[in-house]
Design a protein around this motif. Sequence first.
Motif, PDB file in Angstrom:
ATOM      1  N   LYS A   1       0.831  -1.205   0.000  1.00 45.31           N
ATOM      2  CA  LYS A   1       0.000   0.000   0.000  1.00 45.31           C
ATOM      3  C   LYS A   1       0.866   1.255   0.000  1.00 45.31           C
ATOM      4  N   THR A   2       0.302   2.359  -0.494  1.00 44.84           N
ATOM      5  CA  THR A   2       0.978   3.649  -0.421  1.00 44.84           C
ATOM      6  C   THR A   2       0.974   4.115   1.037  1.00 44.84           C
ATOM      7  N   VAL A   3       2.150   4.325   1.607  1.00 49.36           N
ATOM      8  CA  VAL A   3       2.245   4.718   3.016  1.00 49.36           C
ATOM      9  C   VAL A   3       2.094   6.236   3.121  1.00 49.36           C
ATOM     10  N   GLN A   4       1.124   6.689   3.934  1.00 47.29           N
ATOM     11  CA  GLN A   4       0.801   8.106   4.020  1.00 47.29           C
ATOM     12  C   GLN A   4       0.701   8.552   5.479  1.00 47.29           C
ATOM     13  N   VAL A   5       0.689   9.875   5.648  1.00 45.17           N
ATOM     14  CA  VAL A   5       0.541  10.423   7.006  1.00 45.17           C
ATOM     15  C   VAL A   5      -0.777   9.959   7.607  1.00 45.17           C
ATOM     16  N   VAL A   6      -1.847  10.074   6.813  1.00 43.68           N
ATOM     17  CA  VAL A   6      -3.149   9.519   7.205  1.00 43.68           C
ATOM     18  C   VAL A   6      -3.462   8.386   6.236  1.00 43.68           C
ATOM     19  N   PRO A   7      -3.593   7.149   6.687  1.00 45.23           N
ATOM     20  CA  PRO A   7      -3.809   6.741   8.072  1.00 45.23           C
ATOM     21  C   PRO A   7      -2.593   6.162   8.795  1.00 45.23           C
ATOM     22  N   HIS A   8      -1.464   5.963   8.095  1.00 50.09           N
ATOM     23  CA  HIS A   8      -0.409   5.137   8.683  1.00 50.09           C
ATOM     24  C   HIS A   8       0.314   5.823   9.852  1.00 50.09           C
ATOM     25  N   ILE A   9       0.702   7.083   9.682  1.00 51.06           N
ATOM     26  CA  ILE A   9       1.375   7.798  10.777  1.00 51.06           C
ATOM     27  C   ILE A   9       0.406   8.016  11.936  1.00 51.06           C
ATOM     28  N   THR A  10      -0.812   8.457  11.624  1.00 48.62           N
ATOM     29  CA  THR A  10      -1.790   8.729  12.689  1.00 48.62           C
ATOM     30  C   THR A  10      -2.179   7.440  13.419  1.00 48.62           C
ATOM     31  N   ASN A  11      -2.272   6.335  12.710  1.00 49.70           N
ATOM     32  CA  ASN A  11      -2.576   5.054  13.368  1.00 49.70           C
ATOM     33  C   ASN A  11      -1.438   4.625  14.284  1.00 49.70           C
ATOM     34  N   ALA A  12      -0.187   4.846  13.820  1.00 52.59           N
ATOM     35  CA  ALA A  12       0.978   4.478  14.634  1.00 52.59           C
ATOM     36  C   ALA A  12       0.989   5.274  15.935  1.00 52.59           C
ATOM     37  N   ILE A  13       0.612   6.562  15.855  1.00 54.69           N
ATOM     38  CA  ILE A  13       0.551   7.406  17.061  1.00 54.69           C
ATOM     39  C   ILE A  13      -0.513   6.877  18.021  1.00 54.69           C
ATOM     40  N   GLN A  14      -1.693   6.592  17.495  1.00 54.10           N
ATOM     41  CA  GLN A  14      -2.785   6.095  18.342  1.00 54.10           C
ATOM     42  C   GLN A  14      -2.441   4.753  18.978  1.00 54.10           C
ATOM     43  N   ASP A  15      -1.852   3.865  18.197  1.00 56.98           N
ATOM     44  CA  ASP A  15      -1.482   2.544  18.721  1.00 56.98           C
ATOM     45  C   ASP A  15      -0.469   2.678  19.856  1.00 56.98           C
ATOM     46  N   TRP A  16       0.498   3.596  19.672  1.00 55.87           N
ATOM     47  CA  TRP A  16       1.540   3.804  20.687  1.00 55.87           C
ATOM     48  C   TRP A  16       0.922   4.314  21.986  1.00 55.87           C
ATOM     49  N   VAL A  17       0.059   5.333  21.863  1.00 53.86           N
ATOM     50  CA  VAL A  17      -0.585   5.914  23.043  1.00 53.86           C
ATOM     51  C   VAL A  17      -1.416   4.863  23.768  1.00 53.86           C
ATOM     52  N   GLU A  18      -2.178   4.070  23.014  1.00 55.16           N
ATOM     53  CA  GLU A  18      -3.036   3.063  23.623  1.00 55.16           C
ATOM     54  C   GLU A  18      -2.219   1.960  24.297  1.00 55.16           C
ATOM     55  N   ARG A  19      -1.116   1.577  23.661  1.00 62.40           N
ATOM     56  CA  ARG A  19      -0.261   0.518  24.234  1.00 62.40           C
ATOM     57  C   ARG A  19       0.375   0.968  25.540  1.00 62.40           C
ATOM     58  N   VAL A  20       0.962   2.174  25.548  1.00 62.58           N
ATOM     59  CA  VAL A  20       1.640   2.668  26.751  1.00 62.58           C
ATOM     60  C   VAL A  20       0.621   3.015  27.836  1.00 62.58           C
ATOM     61  N   GLY A  21      -0.554   3.513  27.433  1.00 62.16           N
ATOM     62  CA  GLY A  21      -1.584   3.866  28.397  1.00 62.16           C
ATOM     63  C   GLY A  21      -2.127   2.672  29.157  1.00 62.16           C
ATOM     64  N   ALA A  22      -1.922   1.475  28.623  1.00 67.26           N
ATOM     65  CA  ALA A  22      -2.415   0.262  29.285  1.00 67.26           C
ATOM     66  C   ALA A  22      -1.327  -0.477  30.056  1.00 67.26           C
ATOM     67  N   MET A  23      -0.086   0.029  30.013  1.00 65.66           N
ATOM     68  CA  MET A  23       1.010  -0.634  30.726  1.00 65.66           C
ATOM     69  C   MET A  23       0.892  -0.407  32.228  1.00 65.66           C
ATOM     70  N   PRO A  24       1.041  -1.464  33.051  1.00 67.92           N
ATOM     71  CA  PRO A  24       0.968  -1.294  34.510  1.00 67.92           C
ATOM     72  C   PRO A  24       2.004  -0.284  34.999  1.00 67.92           C
ATOM     73  N   THR A  25       1.632   0.495  36.008  1.00 63.10           N
ATOM     74  CA  THR A  25       2.546   1.506  36.530  1.00 63.10           C
ATOM     75  C   THR A  25       3.551   0.883  37.481  1.00 63.10           C
ATOM     76  N   SER A  26       4.654   1.597  37.674  1.00 67.44           N
ATOM     77  CA  SER A  26       5.751   1.066  38.482  1.00 67.44           C
ATOM     78  C   SER A  26       5.441   1.088  39.975  1.00 67.44           C
ATOM     79  N   ASP A  27       4.620   2.060  40.425  1.00 64.73           N
ATOM     80  CA  ASP A  27       4.422   2.212  41.869  1.00 64.73           C
ATOM     81  C   ASP A  27       3.418   1.208  42.440  1.00 64.73           C
ATOM     82  N   THR A  28       2.409   0.815  41.649  1.00 64.70           N
ATOM     83  CA  THR A  28       1.385  -0.095  42.162  1.00 64.70           C
ATOM     84  C   THR A  28       1.300  -1.403  41.387  1.00 64.70           C
ATOM     85  N   GLY A  29       1.781  -1.401  40.132  1.00 66.37           N
ATOM     86  CA  GLY A  29       1.641  -2.588  39.293  1.00 66.37           C
ATOM     87  C   GLY A  29       0.246  -2.739  38.729  1.00 66.37           C
TER      88      GLY A  29
END
Length: 418
Positions: free
Chosen positions: A113-141
């Motif tokens: 596929k032709t790689v473009q800012v939308v949707p490929h870059i924007t999807n990568a940003i959303q995926d990153w935010v969602e992945r890190v936002g679900a990671m357990p925190t260091s203080d409580t787990g």
Amino acid sequence: MAKQTKYIIVSGGVISGIGKGIIASSTGLLLKTLGLTVTSIKIDPYLNIDAGTLSPLDHGEVFVLDDGGEVDLDLGNYERYLNVTLTRDNNITTGKIYREVIDKERRGDYLGKTVQVVPHITNAIQDWVERVGAMPTSDTGRTPDVCIVELGGTVGDIESAPFIEAMRQFQFRVGHDNFCLIHVSLVPVVGAVGEQKTKPTQASVRDLRGLGLSPDILACRSALPFEEGIREKLSMFCQVSPKQVFSVHDCESLYHVPILLREQGMIDVLTDRLKLDALSISKEIVLEGDTLWAQWREFARRRARDLDATTIAIVGKYTYLADSYISVVKGLEHAALNVKRKINIKWVEASDLEEATMHKDPLKYHEAWQHLCAADGILVPGGFGERGVEGKVLAAKWAREHNVPYLGICLGMQVAVI
């Protein structure tokens, strides 16, 4: 079913350096006082992979995380306010996102596929935010209840456009009750009479709405508290209710900002907007939150008290921008408060102590030595390159010969050996 993390996006308008990091940290702290588990992400729109190669004079201190990640100084604020240990994944840059997408393209993951800012870059940003936002925190787990995402830069900047678009799409991915946008703007005081002006904030919100995002909360920076009618005017022209407009005026210290926001009803607004009442939190964790808030209020109260002062001279190479040594400053502040003292920092540019400066600018030379000689203690932090090394050696020599307490960090320790 996995728990859905709620996201609070913090954007900025009118000018850069408006205080998004402090608003983000303070908001996270207030949520922790409710017993919620909070994590943070900082988005930096520059093309660098990380902050490691940036000059401290250009971008402030490079904060080094426990995993070795070299990141923006705001992540240091997050760790201090939220008492968590973050990772390099908690800092997103344009360079990291583009590298990830290009690596996928080279592997053929996009199947021609032709790689473009939308949707490929924007999807990568959303995926990153969602992945890190679900990671357990260091203080409580525990998996975070809330993830604070600070969007670096200013609304309208070309480099931040893909991130704004990603967040526009993200609000629909996670749902209305799991997405809240705080927009930090400026209400300047103009003219001899000191009148507060709302037009810059109105224009900033208009730009943001034109990009598909509507702020739920306005945090307005100003030198003074809102004048009569300013809150109502901002509410009318920015399409938010008056209770969602917050006056974030200059405080005695940054530690008072969470108190300022709480007094104006920030917790009530967030609870209503994100349906936080629906979250299941044990009584034990709620009590931990109450204890945290009591400790924070006591900490801020100590900061405001009229305590005996101790003067520390910081002899560095990047003293023209205090943010270059923000972790050192915060470390000194916290240490001083723990022994019920007030810290008075004198900034000394290392090269000003050298003999060459005495011939070139005698006034600057003698002023630097006056600050050094009058200090109760001397701290020499790290630095790179030859410039100022001789001045740091002279500072260490003065401390040794006159029995002045000395702390050398990194290069500061090396020059003490020299």
